[in-house]
Motif scaffolding. Structure first.
Motif, PDB file in Angstrom:
ATOM      1  N   GLN A  25      14.112  24.721  10.273  1.00 40.01           N
ATOM      2  CA  GLN A  25      13.069  24.586   9.257  1.00 40.01           C
ATOM      3  C   GLN A  25      12.303  23.277   9.450  1.00 40.01           C
ATOM      4  OE1 GLN A  25      12.789  23.473   4.622  1.00 40.01           O
ATOM      5  NE2 GLN A  25      14.465  24.840   5.150  1.00 40.01           N
ATOM      6  N   HIS A  26      13.039  22.196   9.720  1.00 41.01           N
ATOM      7  CA  HIS A  26      12.402  20.887   9.931  1.00 41.01           C
ATOM      8  C   HIS A  26      11.517  20.926  11.179  1.00 41.01           C
ATOM      9  CE1 HIS A  26      12.002  16.489   9.927  1.00 41.01           C
ATOM     10  NE2 HIS A  26      12.129  16.575  11.231  1.00 41.01           N
ATOM     11  N   GLN A  27      11.998  21.559  12.250  1.00 38.58           N
ATOM     12  CA  GLN A  27      11.218  21.626  13.482  1.00 38.58           C
ATOM     13  C   GLN A  27       9.938  22.436  13.291  1.00 38.58           C
ATOM     14  OE1 GLN A  27      13.547  22.393  17.160  1.00 38.58           O
ATOM     15  NE2 GLN A  27      15.367  22.154  15.892  1.00 38.58           N
ATOM     16  N   ILE A  28      10.020  23.514  12.499  1.00 35.58           N
ATOM     17  CA  ILE A  28       8.829  24.334  12.246  1.00 35.58           C
ATOM     18  C   ILE A  28       7.820  23.545  11.416  1.00 35.58           C
ATOM     19  CG2 ILE A  28       7.979  26.394  11.059  1.00 35.58           C
ATOM     20  CD1 ILE A  28      10.657  27.747  11.843  1.00 35.58           C
ATOM     21  N   ARG A  29       8.300  22.859  10.388  1.00 36.39           N
ATOM     22  CA  ARG A  29       7.403  22.040   9.568  1.00 36.39           C
ATOM     23  C   ARG A  29       6.744  20.961  10.419  1.00 36.39           C
ATOM     24  NH1 ARG A  29      11.226  19.724   5.328  1.00 36.39           N
ATOM     25  NH2 ARG A  29       9.432  18.359   4.937  1.00 36.39           N
ATOM     26  N   GLN A  30       7.518  20.342  11.282  1.00 40.97           N
ATOM     27  CA  GLN A  30       6.985  19.281  12.138  1.00 40.97           C
ATOM     28  C   GLN A  30       5.904  19.833  13.065  1.00 40.97           C
ATOM     29  OE1 GLN A  30       9.881  17.475  14.825  1.00 40.97           O
ATOM     30  NE2 GLN A  30       9.012  15.464  14.417  1.00 40.97           N
TER      31      GLN A  30
END
Length: 510
Positions: A25-30
């Motif tokens: 989720q963090h990687q997608i947001r980034q």
């Protein structure tokens, strides 16, 4: 009409790395934030549906849904019922407006097509700090096999769970009320109290709250003191060899430095009495002299205080690693013997814990601390209040005391291993026996060039610190170098010294 981004963009932008510790989720947001801020997604452009993007990236749909929801809350995306998610034009309006006003490369702004004159910065900067002699450490020191460097931490010794607990407590609703407001000139009262009752008494120092100020590490503490007290007519007695950053700070404040030679017990006040009589201030590191690690005996401490009283100078005591003693009982600070406010005491809270936290403090008379607070307000107002509150909790729960015991045991083992390895593989060098701290001061044979040795050793995966930078005249002490052991594993010490010995002998004359 909103434009829709091509599906191939996301498969290209998203790079899943198994070694990454960030959640999907963090990687997608980034990835999405980067695409928006970099201008790859124009304002009001439509994003793929959560199902479509999940299929393209090979992740669960719920992961994309949560990422979209978070970006909506942060204002990067707009959610339109039955239409999907779109880039928020208001988020990009300011960014794109500024970007649009930037001139194209080579565009002449002056009338008549003449190139506008730029300021001559070299002549405007009175004393370039970048020209100072500094201790240099590679930013990627953790990639080296044998990092014998000082002032860095070993991740295996870091109390991750304890520190996380304290950070979470500081994030509670009640605690946020204490640290979120601007403290202006104040410090966290709970941290001041912990320093008074848990830290300073171990050093034999007792102080009232108005006699303590928190700083961004010892470095800022020294700069504040020098900025407040030093000028062109100020003479500062300074250890030689001594701490380069402190030397640079005093010189930067236009003080005249009077070099005080150091022996196996630090500076000798009786032998240097005439020189000390000419000083306004004397900077010393009595617990573990930097860089030799020598400890000043009690007789010399009393003699120094007596001379300070007789000749009316003030002592600046830098107790940067006072807690790092293998006996478990720190040496009483010079400040503990002071009965006339002749000692300004500078200490560190984070050196033994995590140097990146940058927490230090100054203990001095109330009138001095009041002025230091006013000066600090002009620079940073106050150190980060959240970190202050979290560290106060760390002290209050006894985590700091437990950490010091673990570090004392680990550092004692490493120091013994280092000295044994030097005896076995480098019998031609001499070193100061290590009784505390986290480094060893080594003197090579006369033919050794420590600066060249450091360069050659780095090529072999070994990091040491050449000692010349610690001396007032770098050229005169080339055989000296420092070996830290706070950042290197115990099992790496012996093979690291063995490898260093091979590099040393490459310099040995035939």
């Amino acid at each position: 009409m909103p434009t829709r981004t091509p599906s191939a963009l996301w498969a290209q932008q998203f790079r899943r790395t198994p070694e990454s510790k960030a959640t999907l989720q963090h990687q997608i947001r980034q990835m999405l934030v980067a695409a928006i801020l970099d201008g790859q997604l124009p304002p009001d452009s439509a994003l793929p549906s959560s199902r479509e993007l999940a299929d393209q990236l090979g992740v669960a749909r719920n992961t994309v849904v949560l990422a979209y929801q978070m970006l909506v809350e942060e204002g990067y995306l707009l959610s339109r019922e039955r239409s999907g998610h779109f880039v928020n034009p208001e988020m990009l309006q300011g960014l794109h407006g500024l970007t649009a006003r930037q001139p194209e490369p080579g565009t002449d702004l002056a009338q008549g097509g003449e190139t506008p004159a730029r300021p001559a910065w070299q002549s405007r900067i009175v004393r370039p700090p970048s020209a100072q002699r500094n201790i240099v450490k590679p930013a990627n020191w953790q990639n080296y096999a044998y990092p014998f460097i000082y002032g860095q931490f070993d991740q295996s010794l870091f109390p991750t769970n304890d520190w996380r607990e304290c950070c979470m407590k500081a994030l509670s609703i009640m605690e946020i009320r204490n640290w979120a407001p601007d403290l202006i000139e104040r410090d966290d009262e709970s941290l001041i109290q912990q320093i008074r009752t848990r830290v300073l008494p171990r050093r034999g120092v007792f102080a009232m709250p108005e006699e303590i100020i928190i700083t961004n590490g010892c470095q800022q503490a020294l700069y504040l003191v020098a900025d407040l007290l030093c000028g062109k007519r100020t003479t500062v007695g300074f250890e030689n060899p001594g701490y380069p950053d402190a030397r640079n700070i005093f010189v930067n404040r236009n003080a005249h430095l009077l070099e005080l030679p150091v022996d196996a017990e630090g500076i000798d006040p009786q032998r240097l009495a005439d020189s000390l009589a000419r000083c306004d201030y004397v900077y010393v590191t009595p617990s573990h002299q930097c860089p030799t690690t020598a400890t000043m005996p009690i007789e010399r401490r009393r003699a120094l205080l007596e001379l300070a009283q007789r000749h009316d100078f003030v002592i600046i005591e830098d107790d940067y690693e006072s807690e790092n003693t293998f006996s478990g009982t720190p040496h009483p600070a010079l400040k503990s013997l002071d009965t006339a406010d002749r000692v300004i005491y500078v200490g560190s809270l984070s050196k033994t814990f995590a140097p990146g936290l940058r927490l230090g403090y100054v203990v001095g008379p109330q009138e001095l601390i009041r002025e230091l607070r006013a000066l600090r307000r002009l620079m940073v107002r106050h150190p980060v209040a959240y970190i202050q509150r979290a560290f106060a909790t760390f002290l209050a729960l006894g985590h700091h005391d437990a950490l010091l015991r673990r570090l004392a045991h680990a550092y004692k083992e490493r120091a013994q291993a280092l000295m044994a390895a030097l005896d076995a593989h480098l019998p031609e060098v001499r070193y100061v026996p290590v009784t505390g701290g986290a480094s060893c001061w080594v003197e090579g044979p006369p033919w050794l060039d420590a600066a060249r040795l450091a360069d050659d050793a780095r090529e072999a995966g070994i990091l040491i610190e050449p000692g010349g930078v610690f001396f007032a005249d770098e050229a005169e002490r080339s055989p000296w170098f420092r070996m830290g052991f706070s950042a290197i594993k115990l099992e790496k010490i012996e093979p690291g010294v063995r490898a260093l010995a091979q590099v040393v002998r490459q310099q040995q004359p035939a």
